[in-house]
Design a protein around this motif. Structure first.
Motif, PDB file in Angstrom:
ATOM      1  N   ILE A  37       4.643  -5.240  -3.094  1.00 32.66           N
ATOM      2  CA  ILE A  37       3.214  -4.958  -2.932  1.00 32.66           C
ATOM      3  C   ILE A  37       3.068  -3.660  -2.150  1.00 32.66           C
ATOM      4  CG2 ILE A  37       1.047  -5.765  -1.888  1.00 32.66           C
ATOM      5  CD1 ILE A  37       2.102  -8.628  -2.188  1.00 32.66           C
ATOM      6  N   LEU A  38       2.161  -2.820  -2.594  1.00 30.78           N
ATOM      7  CA  LEU A  38       1.834  -1.594  -1.860  1.00 30.78           C
ATOM      8  C   LEU A  38       0.375  -1.664  -1.402  1.00 30.78           C
ATOM      9  CD1 LEU A  38       2.148   1.395  -0.931  1.00 30.78           C
ATOM     10  CD2 LEU A  38       1.482   2.051  -3.263  1.00 30.78           C
ATOM     11  N   VAL A  39       0.161  -1.452  -0.118  1.00 33.86           N
ATOM     12  CA  VAL A  39      -1.190  -1.285   0.406  1.00 33.86           C
ATOM     13  C   VAL A  39      -1.441   0.216   0.490  1.00 33.86           C
ATOM     14  CG1 VAL A  39      -2.731  -1.656   2.359  1.00 33.86           C
ATOM     15  CG2 VAL A  39      -1.113  -3.456   1.687  1.00 33.86           C
ATOM     16  N   ALA A  40      -2.302   0.694  -0.395  1.00 29.68           N
ATOM     17  CA  ALA A  40      -2.613   2.127  -0.465  1.00 29.68           C
ATOM     18  C   ALA A  40      -3.969   2.343   0.180  1.00 29.68           C
ATOM     19  CB  ALA A  40      -2.626   2.593  -1.922  1.00 29.68           C
ATOM     20  N   GLY A  41      -3.963   2.648   1.468  1.00 30.02           N
ATOM     21  CA  GLY A  41      -5.205   2.781   2.216  1.00 30.02           C
ATOM     22  C   GLY A  41      -5.576   4.234   2.444  1.00 30.02           C
ATOM     23  N   GLN A  42      -6.406   4.443   3.440  1.00 28.27           N
ATOM     24  CA  GLN A  42      -6.968   5.766   3.678  1.00 28.27           C
ATOM     25  C   GLN A  42      -6.125   6.550   4.695  1.00 28.27           C
ATOM     26  OE1 GLN A  42     -11.152   6.316   3.130  1.00 28.27           O
ATOM     27  NE2 GLN A  42     -11.383   6.824   5.297  1.00 28.27           N
TER      28      GLN A  42
END
Ligand code: SF4
Length: 190
Positions: free
Chosen positions: A34-39
């Protein structure tokens, strides 16, 4: 990967534009699914050195149905924001991720995630990178169209408390999208 991450952690590319000395925050391991692609990291995360170490992180973990231990396990969850260092705060909240960052590092970092099966695309800047067809459209459109993105991409609104009104105005997000998010996350972290 370890050489690249060491290079990233030593990066000073946009230091002159940052309010504090660079402290790139990311969590990455080739095993992550899983990748959390945030700001970009907020001030509190910058100080602690832990990604999403704030109320936005608490809400994101609640949305995902996982605790801090799972969230912080790099072998299960990668966290690579669009800007790796805290960009500062303006009158409307945190500033945008530094524009130098993603072109310099993002593609190479993501190439080190061969087992990725789900990317959580959080907010405008991540959307522009991961779902460029939504450039010019609102985040709401991309989130509402969640069924069209397949099982590997799921756009989300930013989990910031500032988005409370958005959540209130779009009850379908909690009713339809969050159960799917929790189901996909549970299947990949177990
Ligand atoms: S925000 Fe990105 S480009 Fe700028 S110093 Fe940090 S790691 Fe380097």
């Amino acid at each position: 990967m370890s050489t690249l991450v060491a290079q990233v952690r030593a990066c000073t590319l946009c230091a002159a534009s940052l309010p504090l000395p660079p402290r790139p925050l990311l969590q990455i391991d080739a095993a992550a699914k899983i990748l959390v692609a945030g700001q970009a990291p907020g001030r509190r995360a910058h100080e602690s050195g832990i990604p999403f170490d704030d109320v936005s992180g608490d809400r994101l973990r609640a949305w995902m149905g996982i605790d801090r231990e799972v969230f912080c396990d790099a072998r299960r969850i990668a966290i690579v924001p669009m800007g790796l260092c805290y960009p500062g705060t303006g009158r409307g909240g945190d500033l945008a991720p530094r524009p130098e960052c993603a072109p310099a590092w993002r593609a190479r970092l993501l190439a080190g995630l061969p087992k990725l099966q789900l990317t959580l695309v959080i907010g405008r800047y991540a959307l522009d990178w991961h779902l460029p067809q939504y450039r010019g459209a609102g985040v709401t459109d991309a989130v509402r169209d969640w069924r069209r993105h397949g099982s590997a991409l799921l756009p989300l609104p930013h989990p910031s408390p500032r988005n409370q009104r958005w959540l209130r105005d779009h009850p379908w997000f909690e009713a339809e999208v969050l159960p799917v998010l929790r189901e996909r996350v549970a299947a990949l972290v177990s």
